[in-house]
Design a protein around this motif. Sequence first.
Motif, PDB file in Angstrom:
ATOM      1  N   GLY A   1       0.781  -1.228   0.000  1.00 16.06           N
ATOM      2  CA  GLY A   1       0.000   0.000   0.000  1.00 16.06           C
ATOM      3  C   GLY A   1       0.809   1.272   0.000  1.00 16.06           C
ATOM      4  N   LYS A   2       2.140   1.158  -0.040  1.00 17.69           N
ATOM      5  CA  LYS A   2       2.996   2.345  -0.019  1.00 17.69           C
ATOM      6  C   LYS A   2       3.793   2.459  -1.317  1.00 17.69           C
ATOM      7  CE  LYS A   2       3.627   2.332   5.008  1.00 17.69           C
ATOM      8  NZ  LYS A   2       4.612   2.282   6.117  1.00 17.69           N
ATOM      9  N   LYS A   3       4.027   3.709  -1.720  1.00 19.58           N
ATOM     10  CA  LYS A   3       4.851   3.956  -2.898  1.00 19.58           C
ATOM     11  C   LYS A   3       6.322   3.830  -2.514  1.00 19.58           C
ATOM     12  CE  LYS A   3       3.977   7.454  -5.558  1.00 19.58           C
ATOM     13  NZ  LYS A   3       3.679   8.848  -5.979  1.00 19.58           N
ATOM     14  N   VAL A   4       7.031   2.998  -3.254  1.00 19.81           N
ATOM     15  CA  VAL A   4       8.461   2.809  -3.021  1.00 19.81           C
ATOM     16  C   VAL A   4       9.190   3.185  -4.299  1.00 19.81           C
ATOM     17  CG1 VAL A   4      10.285   1.155  -2.448  1.00 19.81           C
ATOM     18  CG2 VAL A   4       8.019   0.941  -1.395  1.00 19.81           C
ATOM     19  N   MET A   5      10.222   4.022  -4.174  1.00 21.39           N
ATOM     20  CA  MET A   5      10.947   4.485  -5.348  1.00 21.39           C
ATOM     21  C   MET A   5      12.333   3.864  -5.433  1.00 21.39           C
ATOM     22  SD  MET A   5      13.443   6.741  -6.624  1.00 21.39           S
ATOM     23  CE  MET A   5      13.716   8.053  -5.434  1.00 21.39           C
ATOM     24  N   ARG A   6      12.704   3.473  -6.631  1.00 24.69           N
ATOM     25  CA  ARG A   6      14.051   2.984  -6.875  1.00 24.69           C
ATOM     26  C   ARG A   6      14.595   3.665  -8.120  1.00 24.69           C
ATOM     27  NH1 ARG A   6      14.955  -3.169  -8.575  1.00 24.69           N
ATOM     28  NH2 ARG A   6      14.251  -2.329 -10.555  1.00 24.69           N
ATOM     29  N   GLU A   7      15.832   4.128  -8.047  1.00 23.89           N
ATOM     30  CA  GLU A   7      16.441   4.766  -9.208  1.00 23.89           C
ATOM     31  C   GLU A   7      17.072   3.713 -10.115  1.00 23.89           C
ATOM     32  OE1 GLU A   7      17.641   9.305  -8.196  1.00 23.89           O
ATOM     33  OE2 GLU A   7      19.097   7.775  -7.632  1.00 23.89           O
ATOM     34  N   LYS A   8      16.921   3.927 -11.400  1.00 25.72           N
ATOM     35  CA  LYS A   8      17.447   2.989 -12.385  1.00 25.72           C
ATOM     36  C   LYS A   8      18.258   3.762 -13.416  1.00 25.72           C
ATOM     37  CE  LYS A   8      15.828  -0.439 -15.756  1.00 25.72           C
ATOM     38  NZ  LYS A   8      14.612  -1.036 -16.366  1.00 25.72           N
ATOM     39  N   ASN A   9      19.428   3.262 -13.722  1.00 27.15           N
ATOM     40  CA  ASN A   9      20.299   3.918 -14.694  1.00 27.15           C
ATOM     41  C   ASN A   9      19.664   3.851 -16.076  1.00 27.15           C
ATOM     42  OD1 ASN A   9      22.392   5.087 -16.026  1.00 27.15           O
ATOM     43  ND2 ASN A   9      23.913   3.540 -15.529  1.00 27.15           N
ATOM     44  N   TYR A  10      19.499   5.016 -16.698  1.00 26.79           N
ATOM     45  CA  TYR A  10      18.836   5.058 -18.006  1.00 26.79           C
ATOM     46  C   TYR A  10      19.748   4.579 -19.132  1.00 26.79           C
ATOM     47  CZ  TYR A  10      15.589   6.703 -21.564  1.00 26.79           C
ATOM     48  OH  TYR A  10      14.713   6.762 -22.613  1.00 26.79           O
ATOM     49  N   TYR A  11      21.062   4.745 -18.950  1.00 26.58           N
ATOM     50  CA  TYR A  11      22.027   4.276 -19.950  1.00 26.58           C
ATOM     51  C   TYR A  11      23.046   3.363 -19.266  1.00 26.58           C
ATOM     52  CZ  TYR A  11      20.249   8.101 -22.872  1.00 26.58           C
ATOM     53  OH  TYR A  11      19.447   8.957 -23.593  1.00 26.58           O
ATOM     54  N   PRO A  12      22.701   2.111 -19.009  1.00 28.68           N
ATOM     55  CA  PRO A  12      23.638   1.205 -18.324  1.00 28.68           C
ATOM     56  C   PRO A  12      24.950   1.079 -19.088  1.00 28.68           C
ATOM     57  CG  PRO A  12      21.440   0.230 -18.484  1.00 28.68           C
ATOM     58  CD  PRO A  12      21.424   1.448 -19.342  1.00 28.68           C
ATOM     59  N   GLY A  13      26.059   1.192 -18.339  1.00 29.75           N
ATOM     60  CA  GLY A  13      27.367   1.041 -18.959  1.00 29.75           C
ATOM     61  C   GLY A  13      27.964   2.327 -19.493  1.00 29.75           C
ATOM     62  N   TYR A  14      27.292   3.465 -19.206  1.00 34.71           N
ATOM     63  CA  TYR A  14      27.798   4.747 -19.714  1.00 34.71           C
ATOM     64  C   TYR A  14      27.720   5.822 -18.634  1.00 34.71           C
ATOM     65  CZ  TYR A  14      27.402   2.613 -24.332  1.00 34.71           C
ATOM     66  OH  TYR A  14      27.540   1.770 -25.413  1.00 34.71           O
ATOM     67  N   VAL A  15      28.707   6.715 -18.651  1.00 28.68           N
ATOM     68  CA  VAL A  15      28.719   7.904 -17.794  1.00 28.68           C
ATOM     69  C   VAL A  15      29.081   9.087 -18.682  1.00 28.68           C
ATOM     70  CG1 VAL A  15      29.867   9.077 -15.867  1.00 28.68           C
ATOM     71  CG2 VAL A  15      29.382   6.626 -15.719  1.00 28.68           C
ATOM     72  N   MET A  16      28.389  10.229 -18.516  1.00 31.22           N
ATOM     73  CA  MET A  16      28.623  11.402 -19.349  1.00 31.22           C
ATOM     74  C   MET A  16      29.393  12.464 -18.564  1.00 31.22           C
ATOM     75  SD  MET A  16      25.919   9.630 -20.239  1.00 31.22           S
ATOM     76  CE  MET A  16      25.028   9.017 -21.663  1.00 31.22           C
ATOM     77  N   ILE A  17      30.285  13.167 -19.251  1.00 31.39           N
ATOM     78  CA  ILE A  17      30.978  14.288 -18.616  1.00 31.39           C
ATOM     79  C   ILE A  17      30.857  15.526 -19.507  1.00 31.39           C
ATOM     80  CG2 ILE A  17      32.601  12.875 -17.298  1.00 31.39           C
ATOM     81  CD1 ILE A  17      34.725  13.487 -19.405  1.00 31.39           C
ATOM     82  N   GLU A  18      30.634  16.659 -18.863  1.00 28.99           N
ATOM     83  CA  GLU A  18      30.551  17.932 -19.572  1.00 28.99           C
ATOM     84  C   GLU A  18      31.874  18.675 -19.358  1.00 28.99           C
ATOM     85  OE1 GLU A  18      27.627  21.849 -19.949  1.00 28.99           O
ATOM     86  OE2 GLU A  18      27.648  20.668 -18.104  1.00 28.99           O
ATOM     87  N   VAL A  19      32.532  19.026 -20.461  1.00 30.95           N
ATOM     88  CA  VAL A  19      33.880  19.591 -20.406  1.00 30.95           C
ATOM     89  C   VAL A  19      33.908  20.949 -21.115  1.00 30.95           C
ATOM     90  CG1 VAL A  19      36.310  19.188 -20.963  1.00 30.95           C
ATOM     91  CG2 VAL A  19      34.805  17.237 -20.482  1.00 30.95           C
ATOM     92  N   ALA A  20      34.655  21.898 -20.538  1.00 28.67           N
ATOM     93  CA  ALA A  20      34.828  23.202 -21.177  1.00 28.67           C
ATOM     94  C   ALA A  20      35.422  22.994 -22.571  1.00 28.67           C
ATOM     95  CB  ALA A  20      35.737  24.084 -20.330  1.00 28.67           C
ATOM     96  N   LYS A  21      34.909  23.713 -23.528  1.00 29.66           N
ATOM     97  CA  LYS A  21      35.298  23.541 -24.928  1.00 29.66           C
ATOM     98  C   LYS A  21      36.807  23.699 -25.107  1.00 29.66           C
ATOM     99  CE  LYS A  21      33.214  24.740 -29.366  1.00 29.66           C
ATOM    100  NZ  LYS A  21      32.261  25.669 -30.012  1.00 29.66           N
ATOM    101  N   GLY A  22      37.415  22.705 -25.744  1.00 33.70           N
ATOM    102  CA  GLY A  22      38.835  22.747 -26.042  1.00 33.70           C
ATOM    103  C   GLY A  22      39.749  22.445 -24.870  1.00 33.70           C
ATOM    104  N   LYS A  23      39.176  22.008 -23.732  1.00 31.99           N
ATOM    105  CA  LYS A  23      39.976  21.804 -22.520  1.00 31.99           C
ATOM    106  C   LYS A  23      40.268  20.324 -22.216  1.00 31.99           C
ATOM    107  CE  LYS A  23      40.225  26.163 -21.207  1.00 31.99           C
ATOM    108  NZ  LYS A  23      41.517  26.873 -21.075  1.00 31.99           N
ATOM    109  N   LEU A  24      39.731  19.419 -23.022  1.00 39.08           N
ATOM    110  CA  LEU A  24      39.970  17.998 -22.779  1.00 39.08           C
ATOM    111  C   LEU A  24      41.321  17.607 -23.381  1.00 39.08           C
ATOM    112  CD1 LEU A  24      38.731  15.443 -21.529  1.00 39.08           C
ATOM    113  CD2 LEU A  24      37.815  14.884 -23.785  1.00 39.08           C
TER     114      LEU A  24
END
Length: 205
Positions: A71-94
């Motif tokens: 009778g209770k709502k239970v939340m679980r987070e699920k990775n939307y893109y399994p096997g991937y991680v995104m990084i945001e980098v300043a342009k030209g700095k990588l």
Amino acid sequence: MVTEENVNPQNNAAGEESQEENTKWYVLRVVSGKEKKIKEYLDKDIIRNEWSDIIKQVFLPMEKIWYVQKGKKVMREKNYYPGYVMIEVAKGKLTDDIVQHISGITNIMHFLTDGKGSKGNIISLRRSEVNKMLGKVDEMNDQGEIINEPFIVGETIKIIEGPFNDFNGVIEEINDEKKKLKVTVKIFGRSTPVELSYVQVEKVL
């Protein structure tokens, strides 16, 4: 070697300059199931190496899956893109040094490239792909209704109502139209088939 893909001008208003246009998004291929630990490590590693002005954020798209349990709502987070991680980098700095450092971290396999695996040039996501990814995450976070993860044949469930309450069973058949399941329950060592409605069972998390 790092290459940057051109931003499609149709995705940006003419003459507009924003923070988004000053960054590029890159994708890390990682060991599935280790995404959260990698994000946590990278967040600390960025501070430790004073790269906060270079790597703006480490991003792990997650979706919230809601269940009804007792009778209770239970939340679980699920990775939307399994096997991937995104990084945001300043342009030209990588730089090559940063790429080498990140690629050497445990459970990180390689950057996404235009070749096969780690071979080839590292590429950034197109702006349209970034907008789609961020828009999808916003959409998932804004959903206030319960999201029922579909049942799967062969999945183990727990019975929460009826004569077999508290028994576990294995799903043999699914009838989405009638919202019913055919489940095999072991009673005194014998497999017994029973028919149950969706509301009589819950997923075993």
